[in-house]
Design a protein around this motif. Structure first.
Motif, PDB file in Angstrom:
ATOM      1  N   ASP A   7      17.537 -15.608 -36.184  1.00 23.34           N
ATOM      2  CA  ASP A   7      16.666 -16.533 -36.897  1.00 23.34           C
ATOM      3  C   ASP A   7      15.276 -15.916 -36.980  1.00 23.34           C
ATOM      4  OD1 ASP A   7      15.425 -18.676 -38.074  1.00 23.34           O
ATOM      5  OD2 ASP A   7      15.661 -20.023 -36.361  1.00 23.34           O
ATOM      6  N   LEU A   8      14.933 -15.390 -38.166  1.00 23.42           N
ATOM      7  CA  LEU A   8      13.674 -14.690 -38.368  1.00 23.42           C
ATOM      8  C   LEU A   8      12.473 -15.596 -38.117  1.00 23.42           C
ATOM      9  CD1 LEU A   8      12.179 -12.143 -39.307  1.00 23.42           C
ATOM     10  CD2 LEU A   8      12.374 -13.017 -41.637  1.00 23.42           C
ATOM     11  N   PHE A   9      12.517 -16.830 -38.617  1.00 20.31           N
ATOM     12  CA  PHE A   9      11.386 -17.743 -38.458  1.00 20.31           C
ATOM     13  C   PHE A   9      11.102 -18.036 -36.991  1.00 20.31           C
ATOM     14  CE2 PHE A   9       9.532 -21.982 -38.116  1.00 20.31           C
ATOM     15  CZ  PHE A   9       8.370 -21.793 -38.847  1.00 20.31           C
ATOM     16  N   SER A  10      12.120 -18.325 -36.232  1.00 22.95           N
ATOM     17  CA  SER A  10      11.932 -18.619 -34.811  1.00 22.95           C
ATOM     18  C   SER A  10      11.391 -17.404 -34.063  1.00 22.95           C
ATOM     19  CB  SER A  10      13.239 -19.066 -34.175  1.00 22.95           C
ATOM     20  OG  SER A  10      13.679 -20.255 -34.758  1.00 22.95           O
ATOM     21  N   PHE A  11      11.888 -16.235 -34.417  1.00 21.11           N
ATOM     22  CA  PHE A  11      11.423 -15.002 -33.791  1.00 21.11           C
ATOM     23  C   PHE A  11       9.938 -14.767 -34.076  1.00 21.11           C
ATOM     24  CE2 PHE A  11      10.800 -10.365 -33.939  1.00 21.11           C
ATOM     25  CZ  PHE A  11      11.117 -10.055 -32.627  1.00 21.11           C
ATOM     26  N   LEU A  12       9.538 -14.911 -35.344  1.00 19.12           N
ATOM     27  CA  LEU A  12       8.136 -14.695 -35.699  1.00 19.12           C
ATOM     28  C   LEU A  12       7.217 -15.770 -35.116  1.00 19.12           C
ATOM     29  CD1 LEU A  12       8.449 -13.486 -39.388  1.00 19.12           C
ATOM     30  CD2 LEU A  12       7.899 -12.136 -37.358  1.00 19.12           C
ATOM     31  N   GLY A  15       6.818 -15.012 -31.416  1.00 20.90           N
ATOM     32  CA  GLY A  15       5.939 -13.853 -31.258  1.00 20.90           C
ATOM     33  C   GLY A  15       4.487 -14.193 -31.536  1.00 20.90           C
ATOM     34  N   LEU A  16       4.248 -14.997 -32.568  1.00 26.89           N
ATOM     35  CA  LEU A  16       2.882 -15.396 -32.905  1.00 26.89           C
ATOM     36  C   LEU A  16       2.249 -16.210 -31.780  1.00 26.89           C
ATOM     37  CD1 LEU A  16       0.575 -15.615 -34.992  1.00 26.89           C
ATOM     38  CD2 LEU A  16       1.678 -17.706 -35.779  1.00 26.89           C
ATOM     39  N   PHE A  17       2.971 -17.170 -31.249  1.00 26.22           N
ATOM     40  CA  PHE A  17       2.416 -17.988 -30.174  1.00 26.22           C
ATOM     41  C   PHE A  17       2.221 -17.182 -28.889  1.00 26.22           C
ATOM     42  CE2 PHE A  17       4.056 -21.560 -32.794  1.00 26.22           C
ATOM     43  CZ  PHE A  17       2.806 -22.109 -33.063  1.00 26.22           C
ATOM     44  N   THR A  18       3.062 -16.193 -28.667  1.00 27.19           N
ATOM     45  CA  THR A  18       2.869 -15.310 -27.516  1.00 27.19           C
ATOM     46  C   THR A  18       1.596 -14.484 -27.687  1.00 27.19           C
ATOM     47  OG1 THR A  18       5.248 -15.198 -27.157  1.00 27.19           O
ATOM     48  CG2 THR A  18       3.908 -13.459 -26.162  1.00 27.19           C
ATOM     49  N   VAL A  19       1.382 -13.963 -28.889  1.00 30.47           N
ATOM     50  CA  VAL A  19       0.156 -13.195 -29.161  1.00 30.47           C
ATOM     51  C   VAL A  19      -1.073 -14.074 -29.008  1.00 30.47           C
ATOM     52  CG1 VAL A  19      -1.122 -12.026 -31.007  1.00 30.47           C
ATOM     53  CG2 VAL A  19       1.274 -11.465 -30.604  1.00 30.47           C
ATOM     54  N   LEU A  20      -1.010 -15.301 -29.492  1.00 28.72           N
ATOM     55  CA  LEU A  20      -2.150 -16.219 -29.346  1.00 28.72           C
ATOM     56  C   LEU A  20      -2.435 -16.517 -27.878  1.00 28.72           C
ATOM     57  CD1 LEU A  20      -1.563 -18.772 -32.227  1.00 28.72           C
ATOM     58  CD2 LEU A  20      -3.371 -17.070 -32.047  1.00 28.72           C
ATOM     59  N   VAL A  40      -6.935 -20.472 -36.307  1.00 31.92           N
ATOM     60  CA  VAL A  40      -6.090 -21.553 -36.832  1.00 31.92           C
ATOM     61  C   VAL A  40      -5.589 -21.252 -38.251  1.00 31.92           C
ATOM     62  CG1 VAL A  40      -6.034 -24.003 -37.459  1.00 31.92           C
ATOM     63  CG2 VAL A  40      -7.082 -23.289 -35.307  1.00 31.92           C
ATOM     64  N   PRO A  41      -6.470 -20.873 -39.189  1.00 30.23           N
ATOM     65  CA  PRO A  41      -5.933 -20.559 -40.530  1.00 30.23           C
ATOM     66  C   PRO A  41      -4.981 -19.365 -40.536  1.00 30.23           C
ATOM     67  CG  PRO A  41      -8.304 -20.885 -40.645  1.00 30.23           C
ATOM     68  CD  PRO A  41      -7.928 -20.870 -39.201  1.00 30.23           C
ATOM     69  N   VAL A  42      -5.277 -18.336 -39.764  1.00 29.22           N
ATOM     70  CA  VAL A  42      -4.393 -17.176 -39.715  1.00 29.22           C
ATOM     71  C   VAL A  42      -3.036 -17.573 -39.150  1.00 29.22           C
ATOM     72  CG1 VAL A  42      -4.029 -14.927 -38.618  1.00 29.22           C
ATOM     73  CG2 VAL A  42      -6.230 -15.463 -39.643  1.00 29.22           C
ATOM     74  N   VAL A  46       0.453 -17.186 -41.229  1.00 29.05           N
ATOM     75  CA  VAL A  46       1.579 -16.393 -40.711  1.00 29.05           C
ATOM     76  C   VAL A  46       2.832 -17.251 -40.583  1.00 29.05           C
ATOM     77  CG1 VAL A  46       2.414 -15.116 -38.693  1.00 29.05           C
ATOM     78  CG2 VAL A  46       0.127 -14.680 -39.579  1.00 29.05           C
ATOM     79  N   LEU A  47       2.692 -18.486 -40.098  1.00 31.91           N
ATOM     80  CA  LEU A  47       3.857 -19.367 -39.990  1.00 31.91           C
ATOM     81  C   LEU A  47       4.417 -19.710 -41.369  1.00 31.91           C
ATOM     82  CD1 LEU A  47       2.852 -21.784 -37.101  1.00 31.91           C
ATOM     83  CD2 LEU A  47       4.566 -19.974 -37.064  1.00 31.91           C
ATOM     84  N   GLY A  48       3.551 -19.919 -42.350  1.00 28.76           N
ATOM     85  CA  GLY A  48       4.010 -20.183 -43.713  1.00 28.76           C
ATOM     86  C   GLY A  48       4.755 -18.995 -44.296  1.00 28.76           C
ATOM     87  N   ALA A  49       4.217 -17.793 -44.082  1.00 26.04           N
ATOM     88  CA  ALA A  49       4.881 -16.582 -44.571  1.00 26.04           C
ATOM     89  C   ALA A  49       6.221 -16.383 -43.865  1.00 26.04           C
ATOM     90  CB  ALA A  49       3.983 -15.372 -44.365  1.00 26.04           C
ATOM     91  N   ALA A  50       6.275 -16.677 -42.579  1.00 22.01           N
ATOM     92  CA  ALA A  50       7.528 -16.546 -41.840  1.00 22.01           C
ATOM     93  C   ALA A  50       8.554 -17.563 -42.339  1.00 22.01           C
ATOM     94  CB  ALA A  50       7.289 -16.731 -40.343  1.00 22.01           C
ATOM     95  N   GLY A  51       8.118 -18.769 -42.621  1.00 23.21           N
ATOM     96  CA  GLY A  51       9.023 -19.779 -43.169  1.00 23.21           C
ATOM     97  C   GLY A  51       9.565 -19.379 -44.530  1.00 23.21           C
ATOM     98  N   LEU A  52       8.692 -18.819 -45.363  1.00 16.25           N
ATOM     99  CA  LEU A  52       9.121 -18.350 -46.671  1.00 16.25           C
ATOM    100  C   LEU A  52      10.108 -17.197 -46.536  1.00 16.25           C
ATOM    101  CD1 LEU A  52       8.789 -18.597 -49.724  1.00 16.25           C
ATOM    102  CD2 LEU A  52       6.878 -17.007 -49.552  1.00 16.25           C
ATOM    103  N   ALA A  53       9.829 -16.264 -45.637  1.00 18.28           N
ATOM    104  CA  ALA A  53      10.733 -15.133 -45.414  1.00 18.28           C
ATOM    105  C   ALA A  53      12.084 -15.619 -44.886  1.00 18.28           C
ATOM    106  CB  ALA A  53      10.110 -14.142 -44.432  1.00 18.28           C
ATOM    107  N   GLY A  54      12.063 -16.595 -44.001  1.00 19.97           N
ATOM    108  CA  GLY A  54      13.317 -17.142 -43.479  1.00 19.97           C
ATOM    109  C   GLY A  54      14.117 -17.840 -44.560  1.00 19.97           C
ATOM    110  N   ALA A  55      13.439 -18.562 -45.442  1.00 18.57           N
ATOM    111  CA  ALA A  55      14.136 -19.255 -46.528  1.00 18.57           C
ATOM    112  C   ALA A  55      14.740 -18.261 -47.513  1.00 18.57           C
ATOM    113  CB  ALA A  55      13.171 -20.191 -47.246  1.00 18.57           C
TER     114      ALA A  55
END
Length: 67
Positions: A7-12, A15-20, A40-42, A46-55
């Motif tokens: 699951d690409l979205f869950s992975f990204l 990873g994003l929350f770990t980096v934060l 916050v905007p970044v 990133v979450l929006g782009a990950a959701g789009l990539a997952g879809a």
């Protein structure tokens, strides 16, 4: 243990929350502040782009199965 699809979205998102978390941890250890006006905007972008990539990945995989 049964294998499951990647699951690409869950992975990204994980990873994003770990980096934060590491970013805030390092900032607190150095007595610095993290600018929330940037983080916050970044994060949302990133979450929006990950959701789009997952879809898109799911749609491509679904299309490949129909053939």
């Amino acid at each position: 243990m049964k294998r499951h699809r990647f699951d690409l979205f869950s992975f990204l998102a994980g990873g994003l929350f770990t980096v934060l978390a590491v970013l805030y941890l390092v900032a607190s250890l150095n007595h610095a502040q993290v600018n929330g006006r940037i983080v916050v905007p970044v994060t949302l972008i990133v979450l929006g782009a990950a959701g789009l990539a997952g879809a898109v990945a799911a749609a491509v995989a679904r299309r490949g199965r129909d053939d």
